[in-house]
Design an enzyme around this catalytic site. Structure first.
Site, PDB file in Angstrom:
ATOM      1  N   LYS A  79      29.604  45.055  32.430  1.00 19.65           N
ATOM      2  CA  LYS A  79      30.511  43.860  33.189  1.00 19.65           C
ATOM      3  C   LYS A  79      28.525  43.055  33.751  1.00 19.65           C
ATOM      4  O   LYS A  79      28.627  43.773  34.430  1.00 19.65           O
ATOM      5  CB  LYS A  79      30.768  44.574  34.800  1.00 19.65           C
ATOM      6  CG  LYS A  79      32.259  44.063  35.317  1.00 19.65           C
ATOM      7  CD  LYS A  79      33.091  44.981  36.199  1.00 19.65           C
ATOM      8  CE  LYS A  79      33.686  43.605  37.233  1.00 19.65           C
ATOM      9  NZ  LYS A  79      34.266  44.812  38.562  1.00 19.65           N
ATOM     10  N   SER A 154      39.680  43.681  38.696  1.00 20.73           N
ATOM     11  CA  SER A 154      38.766  42.476  37.846  1.00 20.73           C
ATOM     12  C   SER A 154      37.892  43.113  36.678  1.00 20.73           C
ATOM     13  O   SER A 154      37.608  41.694  35.911  1.00 20.73           O
ATOM     14  CB  SER A 154      37.834  42.380  39.021  1.00 20.73           C
ATOM     15  OG  SER A 154      36.597  43.476  39.076  1.00 20.73           O
ATOM     16  N   SER A 178      40.002  48.057  40.065  1.00 22.90           N
ATOM     17  CA  SER A 178      39.238  47.264  39.231  1.00 22.90           C
ATOM     18  C   SER A 178      38.592  48.226  37.782  1.00 22.90           C
ATOM     19  O   SER A 178      38.310  47.531  36.825  1.00 22.90           O
ATOM     20  CB  SER A 178      37.979  46.431  39.369  1.00 22.90           C
ATOM     21  OG  SER A 178      38.835  45.269  40.086  1.00 22.90           O
TER      22      SER A 178
HETATM   23  N1  GLN Z   1      42.830  43.598  42.914  1.00 22.04           N
HETATM   24  C1  GLN Z   1      41.935  44.539  43.731  1.00 22.04           C
HETATM   25  C2  GLN Z   1      41.274  43.339  44.203  1.00 22.04           C
HETATM   26  O1  GLN Z   1      41.469  42.048  44.247  1.00 22.04           O
HETATM   27  C3  GLN Z   1      40.424  45.452  43.297  1.00 22.04           C
HETATM   28  C4  GLN Z   1      39.739  44.339  43.151  1.00 22.04           C
HETATM   29  C5  GLN Z   1      38.858  45.046  42.762  1.00 22.04           C
HETATM   30  O2  GLN Z   1      38.238  46.573  42.400  1.00 22.04           O
HETATM   31  N2  GLN Z   1      37.623  45.051  42.544  1.00 22.04           N
HETATM   32  O3  GLN Z   1      40.695  43.501  45.329  1.00 22.04           O
END
Ligand code: GLN
Length: 492
Positions: A79, A154, A178
């Site tokens: 990532k 994400s 995410s």
């Molecule tokens: N969708 C969640 C957010 O926008 C989780 C994102 C994540 O785990 N990085 O914060």
């Protein structure tokens, strides 16, 4: 060999060990697939072909010398939130479009030490804020199961590369879902470890008390191989735990489903917006686990309604603090011809950050400002404690807790959900981060549009081995994790 991308991690390690193919052949195979297929999926931000081939050759030399590790020569995608020395690390943001880290994240360094070959860096929501990967400065990544749908976020790029067979496994990070939600949207297995199990050093911070790296792959077994690399204490991350690491691969059969008590939170299955197909698939998977000998126990998680508001105060508050370092002075994007220092700050930040990141900085700064701090931030911290206690109470009577990973399957690209609609989609994942618990997503079937559905199992602290093992048993008895998206089949 034309089907190297079909092999599991164990098969790859065996093939390399028995010299059925070399790491160079394997790496070239993946690079070719990336060239052919990724124009459609758009999962890679950076492909590091040259370095990958050099690493592959070094891996092959180690094999010949008899000093290879289990995973020496196996390719991986990272990532683009993990710092990679000499290779761009963008966190999906214009702010870091030209950032080349002078050091490797611990996770990346451990990967190198294990002999993994880095194919490249993959797309993500900007600074990991989002659930679709659409907020990336580099454009949307496509869901390999349906190219007009998002892969989730994400860690959408990490999910898409694996689901399209453009990498055998990938690293992800999970601040509020995410890893689990994109794994769910793309039909993969993804593990969010206990907070402190995996080093956050060199992992670009979103919300430091919630961020945790973990593996994304096709199966629990594949994830276990990567967990063996990622997990462990790191003196460079004061929140990483000095606690012995399990051998996750050796323990894959360590937990029996027979006698396992699975908690079913009443509140979770009555959430407004829970898709009927998702509910049905998750219930079928639980039935299967019951047939395998598990006991389903109805439990209460009374704080469910507080999850979204609590997370969406704490995460933006920490983000606003973490992101204050991007000021256009030390590194990152700097605006053209600033009038004065204030203008430099303002324009660098408003031109360098996208809309969702700016929204969170504003919310977070507000929640932390004098006069509101007690009413919002301190209160959210207190509720966070209650959420944690709610889980701990549940774990007095059950071994794991079951839930969907997300209330729906993958959204359409450009569905343009309002921020609140988007945040509500995180209902099943964020409490796990607030409590610091481990949880895993496993694919359990498809909805009427042939989009994958995921089951989430939440464990008590440090129960990664147990979660991987339970999912491994389930995957021995079912074949959902072996299903491939058409794009992975066609372009073989
Ligand atoms: N969708 C969640 C957010 O926008 C989780 C994102 C994540 O785990 N990085 O914060």
């Amino acid at each position: 060999m034309t089907d190297l991308h079909r092999l599991s991690i164990r098969e790859l390690t065996e093939g390399l060990a028995n010299a059925k193919f070399s790491s160079r052949e394997l790496t070239e195979h993946y690079l070719k697939r990336i060239e052919k297929v990724d124009a459609q999926v758009k999962s890679y931000v950076t492909v590091t072909a040259e370095q990958a081939l050099a690493q592959a050759d070094a891996a092959d030399a180690l094999r010949r010398a008899g000093s290879a590790n289990v995973l020496t020569g196996v390719p991986i995608a990272h990532k683009d939130i993990f710092c990679t020395q000499g290779i761009k690390t963008t966190a999906g943001s214009k702010m870091l479009d030209n950032f080349i880290s002078p050091y490797d994240a611990t996770v990346v360094a451990k990967g190198k030490a294990a002999g993994l070959v880095t194919l490249g860096k993959v797309n993500m929501d900007e600074f990991a804020m989002g659930s679709t990967s659409e907020s990336s400065y580099f454009g949307a990544t496509k869901n390999p199961w349906a190219l007009d749908h998002v892969p989730g976020g994400s860690s959408g790029g990490s999910a898409a590369v694996v689901a399209a067979d453009l990498a055998p496994f990938a690293t992800g990070t999970d601040t509020g879902g995410s890893i689990r939600q994109p794994a769910s949207f793309c039909g993969l297995t993804g593990l969010k470890p206990t907070y402190g199990r995996v080093s956050r050093f060199g992992m670009i911070a979103y919300a430091s008390s919630l961020d945790q790296g973990g593996p994304m792959a096709r199966s629990a077994e594949d994830c276990a191989y990567l967990m063996n690399v990622m997990a462990g204490h790191d003196a460079k991350d004061s929140t990483s735990m000095e606690k012995e690491v399990d051998d996750y691969v050796a323990n894959l059969n360590g937990t029996s489903v027979k006698g396992l008590r699975i908690g079913i939170p009443k509140q979770y299955f009555n959430v407004e917006g829970l898709d009927a197909d998702v509910k049905a698939r998750v219930e079928e998977s639980l039935k299967k686990l019951e047939e395998m000998g598990a006991t389903l126990v109805e439990i209460d998680l009374n704080m469910t309604e507080a999850y979204v508001p609590t997370y969406y105060l704490i995460a933006p508050a920490e983000a606003s603090s973490n992101l204050s370092r991007y000021d256009g002075v030390r590194y990152g994007y700097r605006c053209e011809e600033p009038k004065d220092l204030l203008d430099l700050y303002k324009r660098s930040r408003s031109e360098g950050f996208g809309a969702e990141v700016q929204r969170r900085i504003l919310i977070g700064t507000y929640a932390l400002s004098a006069g509101y701090y007690d009413a919002y931030y301190v209160k959210a911290q207190k509720v966070r404690r209650l959420i944690q206690q709610d889980f701990l109470k549940a774990f007095e009577s059950v071994d794991v807790i079951a839930a969907p990973s997300a209330p729906t399957t993958a959204y359409r690209i450009g569905a343009n959900l309002s921020p609140v609609e988007m945040y509500l989609g995180d209902i099943y994942t964020i409490a796990v981060n607030l409590a610091g618990l481990p949880a895993i997503n496993a694919p359990v079937g498809f909805d009427k549009d042939n989009l994958p559905v995921g089951l989430q199992l939440i464990g008590n602290y440090w129960s990664e081995s147990q979660l991987l093992s339970v999912v491994h048993q389930y995957q021995q008895a079912t074949d959902w994790h072996t299903k491939r998206a058409a794009i992975a089949e066609e372009n073989a």
